[in-house]
Design an enzyme around this catalytic site. Structure first.
Site, PDB file in Angstrom:
ATOM      1  N   GLU B  60     -11.575   3.344  -0.159  1.00  0.00           N
ATOM      2  CA  GLU B  60     -11.375   4.600  -0.881  1.00  0.00           C
ATOM      3  C   GLU B  60     -12.685   5.230  -1.343  1.00  0.00           C
ATOM      4  O   GLU B  60     -12.886   6.435  -1.218  1.00  0.00           O
ATOM      5  CB  GLU B  60     -10.441   4.392  -2.076  1.00  0.00           C
ATOM      6  CG  GLU B  60      -8.986   4.092  -1.688  1.00  0.00           C
ATOM      7  CD  GLU B  60      -8.742   2.638  -1.319  1.00  0.00           C
ATOM      8  OE1 GLU B  60      -9.693   1.822  -1.407  1.00  0.00           O
ATOM      9  OE2 GLU B  60      -7.605   2.309  -0.923  1.00  0.00           O
ATOM     10  N   HIS B 129       0.611   0.778 -10.266  1.00  0.00           N
ATOM     11  CA  HIS B 129       1.135   1.730  -9.280  1.00  0.00           C
ATOM     12  C   HIS B 129       1.878   2.896  -9.921  1.00  0.00           C
ATOM     13  O   HIS B 129       2.626   3.596  -9.246  1.00  0.00           O
ATOM     14  CB  HIS B 129       2.062   1.017  -8.285  1.00  0.00           C
ATOM     15  CG  HIS B 129       1.344   0.390  -7.120  1.00  0.00           C
ATOM     16  ND1 HIS B 129       0.314  -0.481  -7.272  1.00  0.00           N
ATOM     17  CD2 HIS B 129       1.506   0.527  -5.785  1.00  0.00           C
ATOM     18  CE1 HIS B 129      -0.127  -0.868  -6.075  1.00  0.00           C
ATOM     19  NE2 HIS B 129       0.577  -0.267  -5.158  1.00  0.00           N
TER      20      HIS B 129
HETATM   21  C1  LIG Z   1      -6.943  -0.095  -3.263  1.00  0.00           C
HETATM   22  C2  LIG Z   1      -5.622   0.084  -2.641  1.00  0.00           C
HETATM   23  N1  LIG Z   1      -5.478   0.951  -1.629  1.00  0.00           N
HETATM   24  C3  LIG Z   1      -4.274   1.104  -1.045  1.00  0.00           C
HETATM   25  C4  LIG Z   1      -3.198   0.392  -1.450  1.00  0.00           C
HETATM   26  C5  LIG Z   1      -1.834   0.570  -0.771  1.00  0.00           C
HETATM   27  N2  LIG Z   1      -1.540  -0.630   0.002  1.00  0.00           N
HETATM   28  C6  LIG Z   1      -0.871  -1.655  -0.531  1.00  0.00           C
HETATM   29  S1  LIG Z   1      -0.801  -2.980   0.478  1.00  0.00           S
HETATM   30  C7  LIG Z   1      -1.632  -2.184   1.681  1.00  0.00           C
HETATM   31  C8  LIG Z   1      -1.954  -2.888   2.967  1.00  0.00           C
HETATM   32  C9  LIG Z   1      -2.905  -3.991   2.794  1.00  0.00           C
HETATM   33  O1  LIG Z   1      -2.989  -4.742   3.971  1.00  0.00           O
HETATM   34  P1  LIG Z   1      -3.668  -6.167   4.002  1.00  0.00           P
HETATM   35  O2  LIG Z   1      -4.833  -6.230   3.084  1.00  0.00           O
HETATM   36  O3  LIG Z   1      -3.943  -6.489   5.418  1.00  0.00           O
HETATM   37  O4  LIG Z   1      -2.599  -7.155   3.407  1.00  0.00           O
HETATM   38  P2  LIG Z   1      -1.058  -7.383   3.788  1.00  0.00           P
HETATM   39  O5  LIG Z   1      -0.260  -6.413   2.996  1.00  0.00           O
HETATM   40  O6  LIG Z   1      -0.915  -7.195   5.253  1.00  0.00           O
HETATM   41  O7  LIG Z   1      -0.758  -8.766   3.353  1.00  0.00           O
HETATM   42  C10 LIG Z   1      -1.952  -0.886   1.279  1.00  0.00           C
HETATM   43  C11 LIG Z   1      -2.636   0.099   2.100  1.00  0.00           C
HETATM   44  C12 LIG Z   1      -3.389  -0.476  -2.537  1.00  0.00           C
HETATM   45  N3  LIG Z   1      -2.369  -1.195  -3.043  1.00  0.00           N
HETATM   46  N4  LIG Z   1      -4.603  -0.629  -3.087  1.00  0.00           N
END
Ligand SMILES: Cc1ncc(C[n+]2csc(CCOP(=O)(O)OP(=O)(O)O)c2C)c(N)n1
Lengths: 326, 351
Positions: B60, B129
């Site tokens: 971000e 959130h």
């Molecule tokens: C800083 C931030 N940006 C965006 C999000 C929205 N978000 C929540 S989970 C996620 C995906 C994360 O993927 P990964 O790190 O690969 O973990 P996974 O969920 O696949 O276990 C996103 C984009 C967030 N929670 N925090």
């Protein structure tokens, strides 16, 4: 002759955690439809081998820090099942008395200090756990568990640099399930080489098959031993696959962001059956023993679910309590 | 021609139309081109505009720097965040860089970026959130901050924001996404920096921010039945704040209640009260009041979250109190059919 990587005691511990996580996640997936667990819930079905191996390789006094997809490490580190399910139901008996739900579980009594709903947030925090241990001359290890997308955040790099600079007792465990919600890693990262980034920070990086619990356990045991002996941090990339939707209990391959074929291939590499095959063929555990372990877990999980459903909500006056530490 | 669109559709159309007429406009954000398209607000843009509508890594802060650089080099970027909480990672770029560039360039440079972000609420979104962080941004000179309530304003303000030569923090509310409203076709602008009187009345003024405008209108309906006439002003832009309609209304009614989606302490509601009191001290019939969030993070359990968010009944109670009225009958919440942690019946967990 190659020696057996694990003994019967380790096999039993690994299997118990593996099946505990699977059974509890499936139980939640089924109960979620009743719409009584009113919080965003990220299941780790398909990925259980990673948290199970990580938890088994740690001592109770080692620290662990995780993410919103945290049921696995919570259970593998020894967190109370009843308190976790009560938390999902928003009950007073929950881990945080209903303040945080599924996404920010903790179990400080067994070293699970913090989880975050913000991607990447707890990676540097885990390094702080390692710093504290080193400053106090303790031989604890601190582990950061995070997803592949978290490696895109600046703090991942900042945390690795500092941990390596100070030779902190830290293990970085990346659960690479290839997706950030619906976005494949190839649309987010210039190369599929997470473990190699360790080299830039002068530390050891390894890639393991995250659906092979023995492989994860071996990599983890080595990284923990190095960290405990003052050898500094390691980055482990464990490649695995999330079966259900990113958040929630449903199946979502119909959305088209990944192919049913790909999902099927991964499901054939399923961690639980794979380990069952391994331990029975290696005569570490018998089929009977496996069944007994599973039955006990199923019973325990059902009992905890009933407890969670029947326990009371927190009192309305608790809204304003706990904003500051006393 | 105008038609009934949802808030999400109105946002989508604003971006699509500006991208059609200005090749410098592009949209980037986590999930922009995914199957859910930021709750529908970016669906179809990838198909229509190709790489000008794109996903991004979870970076971000870095990506905000990237759009600032692109803007300095002549582009007009729009960034989206599914939760406003994620903008906290980008505060360095937004506050230290984007907001300062114009002034520190001696007025020679602008940073025409629009940062869309959504305030979450309900279904246990919890402390990380569902924060309502607009007061934060409204504190920063050099930023513009808008919070549209209706689909009409969402489209018109988003077009105006994209066309503006300054960084605009464009704050949406998840509970507005499914509401419907008349929205004209084609490009039109709702000027940034104009509050709007959305209901005329004579006994008391409610100045409301974002989703709280809907709760204020509901409260006004309930109070009308009891013979109380409430004027409602939708703040719409927090920075630059157009305080004239609020001050004029409060001068007329003599009573001010502010309804905010954020925390009360050091929050935007205090700014509105201060502006009104600075002008009207001595002319008000009673002390101004604020209805805003209590002084704690958002709990996840519905048992606590139900008491966290103020609703129309809370506004009604405050109004009655300010008017020295004892309501002769209880104003029961009419919508017991929908649980309090959901905006409407269409909504099911987990999101
Ligand atoms: C800083 C931030 N940006 C965006 C999000 C929205 N978000 C929540 S989970 C996620 C995906 C994360 O993927 P990964 O790190 O690969 O973990 P996974 O969920 O696949 O276990 C996103 C984009 C967030 N929670 N925090």
């Amino acid at each position: 002759m190659t020696s057996m990587p694990i003994d019967t005691t380790q096999a039993r511990a690994l299997y118990t955690k593996l099946v505990l996580i699977r059974e509890v996640e499936e139980l939640i997936a089924h109960a979620y439809a009743e719409q009584q667990m009113r919080c965003p819930t990220h299941l780790c079905v398909g990925q259980e081998a990673v948290p199970a191996a990580v938890g088994t390789a740690l001592r109770p006094d080692d620290y662990i820090f995780g993410t919103y997809r945290g049921h696995g490490i919570y259970l593998a580190k020894g967190g109370s099942l009843r308190a976790m399910l009560a938390e999902l139901y928003g009950k007073a008996a929950g881990v945080t008395r209903g303040k945080s739900g599924s996404m920010q579980l903790i179990a400080p009594e067994v070293g699970f200090l913090c989880a975050s709903a913000l991607v990447g947030g707890t990676i540097p925090i885990a390094v702080g756990g390692g710093l504290a241990a080193k400053m106090r001359g303790e031989d604890r290890v601190s582990v950061a568990v995070f997803g592949d997308a978290a490696t895109e955040e600046g703090v991942f790099h900042e945390a690795m640099n500092f941990a390596s600079l100070k030779k902190l007792p830290v293990v970085f465990v990346c659960e690479n399930n290839f997706f950030a919600v619906y976005t494949h890693i190839s649309a987010r990262q210039c190369a599929d080489n997470i473990y190699q980034r360790a080299a830039a920070y002068d530390m050891h990086g390894v890639r393991v098959d995250g659906n092979d619990i023995v492989a994860v356990y071996e990599a983890m045991r080595e990284a923990v031993a190095v960290a405990r002996n003052g050898g500094g941090p390691t980055l482990i990339e464990a490649r695995t696959y999330r079966w259900r939707e990113h958040c929630g209990p449903n199946w979502d391959n119909d959305l088209g962001y990944r192919s049913a074929e790909e999902a099927k291939n991964w499901m054939q590499q399923e961690p639980v059956k794979r380990f069952e095959r391994f331990v029975t063929e290696a005569r570490l555990l018998s089929a009977d023993e496996l069944r007994t372990i599973r039955e006990r877990i199923v019973e325990e999980a059902a009992e905890a679910l009933t407890f969670a459903k029947n326990s009371p909500f927190p009192d309305a006056c608790e809204l304003l309590t706990g904003v500051y530490a006393p | 021609m105008s038609r009934l669109l949802t808030y999400a559709q109105a946002l989508n159309e604003a971006v699509s139309l500006t991208m059609e007429v200005d090749p410098a406009v592009f949209i980037i954000g986590e999930g922009v081109d995914d199957p859910k398209g930021i709750f529908g607000s970016t669906s179809g843009l990838k198909e229509k505009f190709g790489d000008r509508a794109s996903d991004m890594p979870l970076s971000e802060n870095g990506m905000t720097g990237v759009i600032i650089g692109a803007a300095l080099a002549g582009m007009r970027p729009v960034m989206t965040h599914q939760r406003i909480d994620f903008t906290l990672l980008a505060l360095d770029q937004i506050v230290n860089h984007a907001a300062k560039r114009c002034y520190t360039s001696g007025g020679r440079q602008g940073v025409p970026i629009t940062i869309r972000c959504i305030i979450g609420r309900g279904w246990g979104q919890g402390s990380q959130h569902s924060q309502s962080l607009h007061s934060f941004f409204a504190h920063i000179p050099g930023l513009k901050v808008v919070m549209p309530t209706t689909p009409y304003d969402a489209k018109g303000l988003l077009i105006a924001s994209i066309e503006d030569n300054n960084p605009v923090v464009f704050i949406e509310h998840r509970w507005l996404y499914n509401i419907n409203g008349q929205v004209p076709e084609g490009l039109y602008r709702v000027p940034i920096g104009e509050a709007k009187m959305v209901r005329e009345g004579s006994d008391l003024t409610i100045a409301a921010v974002s989703y709280m405008t809907l709760e204020a209108l509901r409260a006004a309906d309930m109070l009308a039945e009891a013979g109380v006439s409430v004027e409602v002003v939708d703040v719409r832009t927090l920075r630059p704040l157009d305080d004239k309609p609020i001050i004029n209304s409060a001068r007329k009614t003599g009573r001010l209640l502010v309804a905010d989606t954020g925390w009360k302490a050091a929050g935007f509601s205090a700014e509105i009260v201060a502006r009104v009191v600075e002008e009207l001290h001595g002319l008000l019939k009673c002390a101004p009041r604020r209805i805003a969030l209590p002084d704690c993070p958002t709990p996840t359990t519905p048992a606590l979250a139900n008491n966290y968010y103020p609703r129309s009944v809370d506004l009604v109670a405050a109004v009655c109190d300010m008017l020295g009225m004892k309501p002769d009958r209880p104003f029961a919440q009419a919508t017991t059919a929908v649980p309090l942690d959901l905006p409407d019946k269409l909504f099911t967990g987990p999101f």
